[in-house]
Design a protein around this motif. Structure first.
Motif, PDB file in Angstrom:
ATOM      1  N   PHE A  31       0.821  -1.206   0.000  1.00 54.56           N
ATOM      2  CA  PHE A  31       0.000   0.000   0.000  1.00 54.56           C
ATOM      3  C   PHE A  31       0.862   1.267   0.000  1.00 54.56           C
ATOM      4  N   THR A  32       1.981   1.219   0.710  1.00 57.15           N
ATOM      5  CA  THR A  32       2.838   2.410   0.789  1.00 57.15           C
ATOM      6  C   THR A  32       3.755   2.558  -0.419  1.00 57.15           C
ATOM      7  N   GLY A  33       3.960   1.479  -1.164  1.00 53.96           N
ATOM      8  CA  GLY A  33       4.892   1.535  -2.285  1.00 53.96           C
ATOM      9  C   GLY A  33       4.255   1.488  -3.652  1.00 53.96           C
ATOM     10  N   SER A  34       2.921   1.448  -3.724  1.00 50.27           N
ATOM     11  CA  SER A  34       2.242   1.375  -5.016  1.00 50.27           C
ATOM     12  C   SER A  34       0.865   2.028  -4.914  1.00 50.27           C
ATOM     13  N   ASP A  35       0.163   2.029  -6.033  1.00 45.64           N
ATOM     14  CA  ASP A  35      -1.202   2.570  -6.071  1.00 45.64           C
ATOM     15  C   ASP A  35      -2.252   1.472  -5.920  1.00 45.64           C
ATOM     16  N   LEU A  36      -1.835   0.287  -5.522  1.00 49.48           N
ATOM     17  CA  LEU A  36      -2.763  -0.827  -5.385  1.00 49.48           C
ATOM     18  C   LEU A  36      -3.767  -0.558  -4.267  1.00 49.48           C
ATOM     19  N   GLN A  37      -5.056  -0.715  -4.568  1.00 45.99           N
ATOM     20  CA  GLN A  37      -6.100  -0.512  -3.571  1.00 45.99           C
ATOM     21  C   GLN A  37      -6.274  -1.773  -2.723  1.00 45.99           C
ATOM     22  N   ALA A  38      -6.759  -1.576  -1.499  1.00 42.34           N
ATOM     23  CA  ALA A  38      -6.919  -2.702  -0.580  1.00 42.34           C
ATOM     24  C   ALA A  38      -7.902  -3.733  -1.122  1.00 42.34           C
ATOM     25  N   ILE A  39      -9.009  -3.269  -1.712  1.00 44.36           N
ATOM     26  CA  ILE A  39     -10.006  -4.200  -2.261  1.00 44.36           C
ATOM     27  C   ILE A  39      -9.401  -5.009  -3.404  1.00 44.36           C
ATOM     28  N   ALA A  40      -8.574  -4.361  -4.213  1.00 44.34           N
ATOM     29  CA  ALA A  40      -7.919  -5.061  -5.321  1.00 44.34           C
ATOM     30  C   ALA A  40      -6.965  -6.123  -4.801  1.00 44.34           C
ATOM     31  N   LEU A  41      -6.256  -5.826  -3.712  1.00 43.02           N
ATOM     32  CA  LEU A  41      -5.357  -6.822  -3.133  1.00 43.02           C
ATOM     33  C   LEU A  41      -6.148  -7.999  -2.572  1.00 43.02           C
ATOM     34  N   ALA A  42      -7.296  -7.722  -1.945  1.00 44.65           N
ATOM     35  CA  ALA A  42      -8.146  -8.811  -1.446  1.00 44.65           C
ATOM     36  C   ALA A  42      -8.565  -9.720  -2.592  1.00 44.65           C
ATOM     37  N   PHE A  43      -8.921  -9.117  -3.732  1.00 42.68           N
ATOM     38  CA  PHE A  43      -9.315  -9.894  -4.912  1.00 42.68           C
ATOM     39  C   PHE A  43      -8.152 -10.728  -5.435  1.00 42.68           C
ATOM     40  N   LEU A  44      -6.977 -10.120  -5.560  1.00 41.71           N
ATOM     41  CA  LEU A  44      -5.812 -10.842  -6.075  1.00 41.71           C
ATOM     42  C   LEU A  44      -5.414 -11.980  -5.144  1.00 41.71           C
ATOM     43  N   ARG A  45      -5.539 -11.748  -3.850  1.00 38.61           N
ATOM     44  CA  ARG A  45      -5.224 -12.790  -2.870  1.00 38.61           C
ATOM     45  C   ARG A  45      -6.089 -14.020  -3.108  1.00 38.61           C
ATOM     46  N   LEU A  46      -7.371 -13.787  -3.356  1.00 32.41           N
ATOM     47  CA  LEU A  46      -8.291 -14.895  -3.590  1.00 32.41           C
ATOM     48  C   LEU A  46      -8.019 -15.574  -4.924  1.00 32.41           C
ATOM     49  N   VAL A  47      -7.701 -14.789  -5.944  1.00 32.04           N
ATOM     50  CA  VAL A  47      -7.416 -15.348  -7.268  1.00 32.04           C
ATOM     51  C   VAL A  47      -6.245 -16.323  -7.202  1.00 32.04           C
ATOM     52  N   VAL A  48      -5.221 -15.957  -6.445  1.00 35.94           N
ATOM     53  CA  VAL A  48      -4.057 -16.835  -6.298  1.00 35.94           C
ATOM     54  C   VAL A  48      -4.423 -18.087  -5.501  1.00 35.94           C
ATOM     55  N   ALA A  49      -5.285 -17.940  -4.495  1.00 33.57           N
ATOM     56  CA  ALA A  49      -5.574 -19.046  -3.583  1.00 33.57           C
ATOM     57  C   ALA A  49      -6.569 -20.055  -4.137  1.00 33.57           C
ATOM     58  N   VAL A  50      -7.508 -19.615  -4.969  1.00 33.15           N
ATOM     59  CA  VAL A  50      -8.595 -20.497  -5.424  1.00 33.15           C
ATOM     60  C   VAL A  50      -8.081 -21.769  -6.122  1.00 33.15           C
ATOM     61  N   PRO A  51      -7.143 -21.683  -7.075  1.00 31.47           N
ATOM     62  CA  PRO A  51      -6.666 -22.932  -7.708  1.00 31.47           C
ATOM     63  C   PRO A  51      -6.047 -23.903  -6.707  1.00 31.47           C
ATOM     64  N   PHE A  52      -5.361 -23.379  -5.710  1.00 31.03           N
ATOM     65  CA  PHE A  52      -4.755 -24.217  -4.684  1.00 31.03           C
ATOM     66  C   PHE A  52      -5.827 -24.988  -3.917  1.00 31.03           C
ATOM     67  N   PHE A  53      -6.886 -24.286  -3.508  1.00 36.72           N
ATOM     68  CA  PHE A  53      -7.951 -24.949  -2.766  1.00 36.72           C
ATOM     69  C   PHE A  53      -8.757 -25.887  -3.659  1.00 36.72           C
ATOM     70  N   LEU A  54      -8.827 -25.588  -4.942  1.00 40.43           N
ATOM     71  CA  LEU A  54      -9.474 -26.511  -5.876  1.00 40.43           C
ATOM     72  C   LEU A  54      -8.717 -27.834  -5.917  1.00 40.43           C
ATOM     73  N   ALA A  55      -7.394 -27.764  -5.976  1.00 39.77           N
ATOM     74  CA  ALA A  55      -6.582 -28.983  -5.993  1.00 39.77           C
ATOM     75  C   ALA A  55      -6.761 -29.774  -4.692  1.00 39.77           C
ATOM     76  N   LEU A  56      -6.796 -29.069  -3.561  1.00 42.90           N
ATOM     77  CA  LEU A  56      -7.001 -29.748  -2.283  1.00 42.90           C
ATOM     78  C   LEU A  56      -8.389 -30.369  -2.189  1.00 42.90           C
ATOM     79  N   MET A  57      -9.392 -29.685  -2.744  1.00 41.29           N
ATOM     80  CA  MET A  57     -10.744 -30.226  -2.729  1.00 41.29           C
ATOM     81  C   MET A  57     -10.834 -31.506  -3.566  1.00 41.29           C
ATOM     82  N   LEU A  58     -10.200 -31.500  -4.738  1.00 41.23           N
ATOM     83  CA  LEU A  58     -10.230 -32.686  -5.591  1.00 41.23           C
ATOM     84  C   LEU A  58      -9.511 -33.862  -4.922  1.00 41.23           C
ATOM     85  N   ARG A  59      -8.402 -33.564  -4.247  1.00 43.15           N
ATOM     86  CA  ARG A  59      -7.692 -34.626  -3.516  1.00 43.15           C
ATOM     87  C   ARG A  59      -8.562 -35.151  -2.376  1.00 43.15           C
TER      88      ARG A  59
END
Length: 310
Positions: free
Chosen positions: A26-54
């Protein structure tokens, strides 16, 4: 049990790094907090999909061995999971907004320590769980500890960062709502199936929100190193943190687990002091200790009221 306890402590430490890395972004870029929350989920979803299938494959093997049909996720069970996804949406966004508007330490302390106390209080009218005198005292202690943190933050920041503090309190209420909904409408769905549906729902909801507030424009300001920070938040504290926590929960008593998890806000306060220079001061440190004691008492009360809730 020692291995399980260490895994839960590791999860708390990994979760604690979220606010620290987010503050750097937040202090080093123009990234908004809501956008970071979205990106965090985007990265995590495939991981949890793999765990769910296992997880589903393991369930199918167990069902064959026991000569029974595998358990399926019913439509009735899906509705509360979608509701949990809505809570997840608001929590992810509000917590990171609070970190952006205040310090990582104070935002996490208020959000994560106030939430279990709110659960103990709100469970009375919503779930019929009567709060005892100890729970009420825990609430008063939590309020006092929060007030001391606010005073300490005013001293260190030189101003009252009211918007961030109120957002952290809002995040605590959302977290409490998530917990109460999960307890009230337990679906029996496997752990990673629940996690995948919650995170996917939150991702879908946040997509148009990020688009509407121009959040994608802020992503263009990210350097390669900052994108690595984003991926870190989605992969390490989110994915590996949850995996470590659920693995540790299998062999650790619920009471001990609930106490170990309270290390997270203390880890954040320590890391914020080391890496961000956020100083709580004597008043803030005392407030943090009072708040942590209050959350431990409230958590133990919740476990006595609903032993399977942890």
């Amino acid at each position: 049990m020692i291995r399980g306890a260490l895994l839960i402590a590791l999860a708390a430490l990994l979760w604690a790094t979220t606010g620290i890395v987010a503050k750097f972004l937040f202090t080093g870029s123009d990234l908004q907090a809501i956008a970071l929350a979205f990106l965090r989920l985007v990265v995590a979803v495939p991981f949890f999909l793999a765990l769910m299938l296992r997880e589903q494959k393991a369930e199918a093997r167990t069902a064959r061995a026991e000569s029974r049909p595998p358990r399926r996720l019913t439509r009735t069970a899906l509705v509360p999971l979608l509701a949990l996804g809505v809570f997840q949406t608001f929590y992810q966004g509000s917590y990171l907004v609070a970190v952006d508007l205040t310090g990582a330490g104070i935002a996490t302390l208020i959000t994560l320590c106030l939430a279990p106390v709110l659960v103990a209080i709100m469970a009375a009218p919503l779930l019929g769980e009567r709060p005892g005198i100890i729970t009420m005292l825990a609430l008063l202690a939590a309020i006092a500890g929060t007030a001391m943190l606010v005073i300490s933050d005013m001293d260190s920041a030189g101003e009252l960062r009211l918007a961030g503090i109120l957002t952290a309190v809002f995040a605590a209420f959302i977290y409490a709502g998530f917990t109460l909904t999960s307890r009230h409408s337990s679906t029996g769905a496997p752990v990673f199936t629940t996690a995948f549906i919650c995170f996917l729902t939150a991702t879908v909801i946040l997509l148009p929100v990020v688009w509407g507030i121009g959040g994608f424009a802020g992503m263009a300001s990210l350097s390669a190193g900052q994108w690595l920070m984003v991926i870190y938040i989605g992969a390490v504290p989110t994915c590996l943190g949850y995996l470590s926590f659920f693995t540790g929960m299998r062999t650790t008593p619920a009471t001990l687990s609930s106490i170990i998890v309270t290390l997270e806000p203390l880890f954040v306060a320590l890391l914020a002091w080391v890496f961000l220079g956020e100083v709580l001061g004597l008043v803030g440190l005392t407030g943090a200790i009072i708040l942590t004691a209050a959350v431990i008492v409230a958590s133990q009360n919740s476990l006595r009221q609903a032993p399977g809730a942890a």
